[in-house]
Design a protein around this motif. Structure first.
Motif, short mmCIF file in Angstrom:
data_model
loop_
_atom_site.label_atom_id
_atom_site.label_comp_id
_atom_site.label_asym_id
_atom_site.label_seq_id
_atom_site.Cartn_x
_atom_site.Cartn_y
_atom_site.Cartn_z
N ASN A 91 -24.04 -29.09 9.12
CA ASN A 91 -25.10 -28.09 8.85
C ASN A 91 -24.48 -26.85 7.86
O ASN A 91 -23.17 -26.85 7.98
CB ASN A 91 -26.01 -27.75 9.81
N ARG A 92 -25.39 -26.24 7.40
CA ARG A 92 -24.75 -24.95 6.76
C ARG A 92 -23.73 -24.09 7.30
O ARG A 92 -23.98 -23.63 8.59
CB ARG A 92 -25.72 -24.28 5.71
N SER B 189 -30.39 -35.13 8.74
CA SER B 189 -30.89 -34.29 7.68
C SER B 189 -32.40 -34.25 7.58
O SER B 189 -33.04 -35.09 8.59
CB SER B 189 -30.29 -34.77 6.35
N SER B 190 -32.91 -33.68 6.75
CA SER B 190 -34.49 -33.78 6.67
C SER B 190 -35.07 -34.84 6.64
O SER B 190 -34.37 -35.95 5.52
CB SER B 190 -34.92 -32.88 5.46
N GLN B 191 -36.02 -35.51 7.07
CA GLN B 191 -36.60 -36.87 6.99
C GLN B 191 -37.90 -36.73 6.47
O GLN B 191 -38.56 -37.52 6.27
CB GLN B 191 -36.70 -37.25 8.46
N ARG C 9 -37.01 -27.21 11.89
CA ARG C 9 -36.61 -27.23 10.58
C ARG C 9 -37.90 -26.50 9.54
O ARG C 9 -38.73 -27.11 9.66
CB ARG C 9 -35.78 -28.05 9.97
#
Length: 736
Positions: free
Chosen positions: A3-4, A105-107, A170
């Motif tokens: 992640n960031r 990650s985003s899904q 998120r």
């Protein structure tokens, strides 16, 4: 993938403190695999865990024990490099092995998010809410919810001890949508959303896009199994698009699923049990088909917290109520109806919603689904919130709900509740209690736009499905196409006809001559819309008395008046709708907590009403003149509309040129009218098809019967005529 990056030690410290307080709005910045100045770290928040071990996903080999920070439940472990891993979490009573939600990650697709924001996502029920998905070979549930003004949103349930610290979501800032994939969850999990608003944590919210729910009074959302139903209704679905509903014999039996009929008790101390969808189908379908109805209409079956609202205050616009079974059970019920040749219409409520703490009201601490100002967003009559259909996301949410029922469950039509309350900003409000539209008018422009859009989309994307308006004002063009300035509905309930005709019937027959206009007035506008004549649940509750008990006179006259009224209704232009229990003459008002008074069918007089209605439906279906031109002046001709003194009415119903005309004569007094002459359009013998006073209907068996020869005597603008004996409080229906 990590992640960031967290940029400084101070930012990290503040972020972790906010995370522990459950106030951090970006959990993916801190949890899961992270890169910092010292390399790689894996971090998880597991309050109440005894220990957390990191193990290799492929081999199960230990990668090390995570270190807990100050008994906070925050565990972390540094790694030389990132590998696929699992958590092995030791709880006081169990050991859990799972993937890390924060390693994914985003899904949620960018197009899904964009379409949602624009109010153009047609498949919200298959994309948002709780969706069973598989990511990289890992099965789980992707949760997503719209809460743009929340500071933090978490998924909570038994799977995480209802602890909002465990699964914060998120945020997609562009859309205000929160999302999280939780591995290894499956169908049947109960969940809600914990939302941190600007002033603190809000009551736990049910999922607005849940596809299933707990059984009330429980209020949790349920992860639904995939509706992999094997539909067997192809023939029905194809057939319903072959002919316009306006030209069909549309006859609707309206019912409340929970009180139509009850089953015997199944548990100790229980008086009865409410039928489930399978039991209802087994008993209801043959009953309604025997009576000759073409469709059933269910009072709203979208999940609702309060049974006493009859479903008209729903909160789950995508979930069938758990009161009667699962979504799969409901699909099977609809399929069974279709295979038997019976259509299914649902009442649907896009106007307003209840303000229950777990529901949509002030969902993220702000007026999200509703208007913010009480003059726009609060419905005084029903103590409910009014949908802000001018907001893209709300507009799209409700449009997707309508399509969900029509597509997913093969529903044949939606009856839109309380349309009048949607059209007018001053509906049921005093002069100083409403806010004008941008032009200074009383019309709700956003709701009008929504209704037109709804009808255009349904007509385009679900051919053969009907949309019906319960609209009680004189709004013009409710059932005219939007391209012509109308609202685009297929049908409109004729509330004016209902009020006028019931008011007339309540009069003592001696006084009906002074109220003659109440039956003739409706024919002045009968063809201005595509009308349904409704005798609905609203007319038999709240002290209005049952339909039979509205009728004047003694016991015999009440029953005769009811048979006469049904005959008047079934031969009048307009499609038909009748609420359950009226078909056999129930004496008491409808009670949603009790079944209908089925014992009445042991008595001949109630069997007579029941039998007449069966025959009227058969007549209506088999005689094209009675239904083909329901919405055209060409399908109706007055013969006698001015005989106030005798309270007699006569008309012709007509179809195509080769359809035999049908002659209808009503006598609304208890006095037989002997040798009563009525003009007819053609000579020869005329057959009596229905005499509502016949012995088979428990009538007095008076009036004309058998073939009747016309005479070359001009009457009522016709060259020939019939001489009839009109039975008391009865209808004669004849055909050449």
């Amino acid at each position: 993938m990590s992640n960031r990056e967290v940029r400084s030690d101070e930012q990290l410290r503040q972020g972790l403190e906010a995370l522990l307080r459950a106030e951090h709005g970006d959990p993916f910045a801190l949890l899961g695999p992270q890169v910092d100045e010292q390399g790689m770290v894996v971090r998880t928040l597991q309050p109440g865990a005894l220990q957390v071990e990191l193990v290799a996903a492929e081999t199960g080999a230990s990668l090390g024990m995570l270190e807990q920070q100050d008994h906070s439940g925050l565990f972390s472990l540094r790694l030389p490099e990132l590998v696929d891993y699992l958590y092995r979490i030791s709880w006081p009573d169990a050991v859990q092995e799972t993937e890390d939600p924060y390693a994914f990650s985003s899904q949620l697709g960018e197009m899904d998010i964009y379409l949602f924001s624009e109010g153009k996502h047609r498949e919200l029920g298959n994309s948002f809410g709780a969706q069973l998905v598989e990511v990289g070979g890992v099965k789980g549930v992707r949760f997503s919810v719209w809460a743009p003004n929340a500071r933090r949103v978490s998924v909570v349930g038994q799977f995480n001890s209802w602890d909002g610290r465990r699964h914060p979501m998120r945020l997609h800032p562009s859309a205000g949508v929160w999302e999280l994939f939780i591995p290894r969850l499956g169908p049947g999990e109960v969940y809600k959303y914990e939302i941190l608003g600007s002033h603190g944590v809000l009551p736990l919210r049910a999922d607005p896009l849940a596809l299933a729910t707990e059984l009330p009074p429980a209020t949790g959302s349920v992860v639904a199994a995939e509706l992999a139903f094997d539909w067997q209704d192809d023939a029905w679905m194809q057939r319903r698009t072959s002919a316009p509903a306006t030209a069909s014999a549309l006859s609707i039996y309206e019912l409340h699923a929970g009180s139509w009929r009850h089953g015997p008790s199944t548990e100790e101390g229980e008086e009865f049990h409410v039928l489930n969808w399978q039991e209802l189908g087994e008993q209801l379908i043959p009953y309604v088909l025997d009576l000759g109805f073409s469709h059933i209409e269910l009072l709203p079956i979208m999940e609702h917290p309060f049974g006493g609202s009859w479903g008209y205050q729903p909160l789950s616009q995508f979930a069938p109520t758990a009161r009667y079974g699962s979504p799969h059970d409901f699909a099977a019920f609809v399929d069974a109806c279709h295979q038997a040749g019976l259509g299914v219409i649902l009442d649907w409520v896009p106007a307003h919603f209840p303000n229950d703490a777990h529901g949509l009201a002030m969902f993220d601490g702000t007026a999200l689904y509703e208007y913010a100002h009480p003059f726009e967003g609060y419905h005084q009559d029903w103590n409910t919130c009014i949908f802000n259909l001018g907001r893209n996301e709300v507009h799209g949410f409700m449009l997707a709900s309508a399509l969900h029922w029509l597509r997913t469950y093969h529903i044949d039509g939606l009856r839109v509740d309380a349309v009048a309350s949607m059209l007018y900003r001053d509906y049921s409000r005093k002069a100083d209690e409403w806010i004008p539209n941008q032009h200074g008018g009383r019309e709700n422009l956003e709701a009008i736009d929504f209704l037109r859009h709804l009808n255009e989309v349904v007509a385009s994307e679900v051919p053969g499905a009907m949309v019906i308006a319960e609209e009680s004002t004189a709004w013009p063009g409710v059932s005219r196409p939007s391209r012509e300035g109308g609202l685009g509905f297929d049908f409109k309930w004729n509330m004016g006809w209902m009020h006028d005709s019931l008011s007339y019937m309540a009069e003592d027959p001696l006084h009906r001559q002074h109220h003659h206009h109440q039956l003739t007035f409706g024919l002045l506008y009968a063809f201005s819309e595509h009308f349904i004549l409704p005798i609905s649940h609203d007319e038999v509750v709240h002290g209005k008395r049952s339909l039979l008990d509205k009728m004047p006179g003694d016991h015999w006259q009440k029953l005769a008046n009811l048979r006469l009224y049904f005959s008047f209704m079934w031969t009048h232009p307009g499609k038909k709708l009748l609420f359950m229990g009226c078909e056999f003459g129930q004496w008491r008002e409808w009670n949603h907590d009790a079944e209908l008074d089925w014992y009445l069918l042991q008595y001949g007089e109630h069997q007579g009403v029941h039998g007449l209605l069966r025959d009227l439906n058969g007549l209506y279906r088999n005689e094209p003149a009675l239904h083909r031109y329901d919405d055209r002046e060409a399908g109706f001709e007055w013969l006698i509309g001015d005989d106030q003194a005798n309270s007699v009415f006569a008309w012709l119903r007509k179809g195509e040129s080769d359809d035999p005309p049908v002659l209808v004569v009503h006598n609304f007094t208890p006095t037989p009218r002997l040798s009563y002459r009525v003009g007819v359009p053609c000579g020869g013998n005329w057959q009596v098809l229905i005499n509502s006073d016949a012995e088979q209907y428990s009538g007095s068996n008076a009036g004309s019967r058998g073939p009747l020869a016309s005479e070359m005597v001009a009457s009522h603008g016709k060259d020939q005529s019939l001489v009839l004996d009109l039975p008391p409080l009865a209808t004669l229906v004849l055909r050449p």
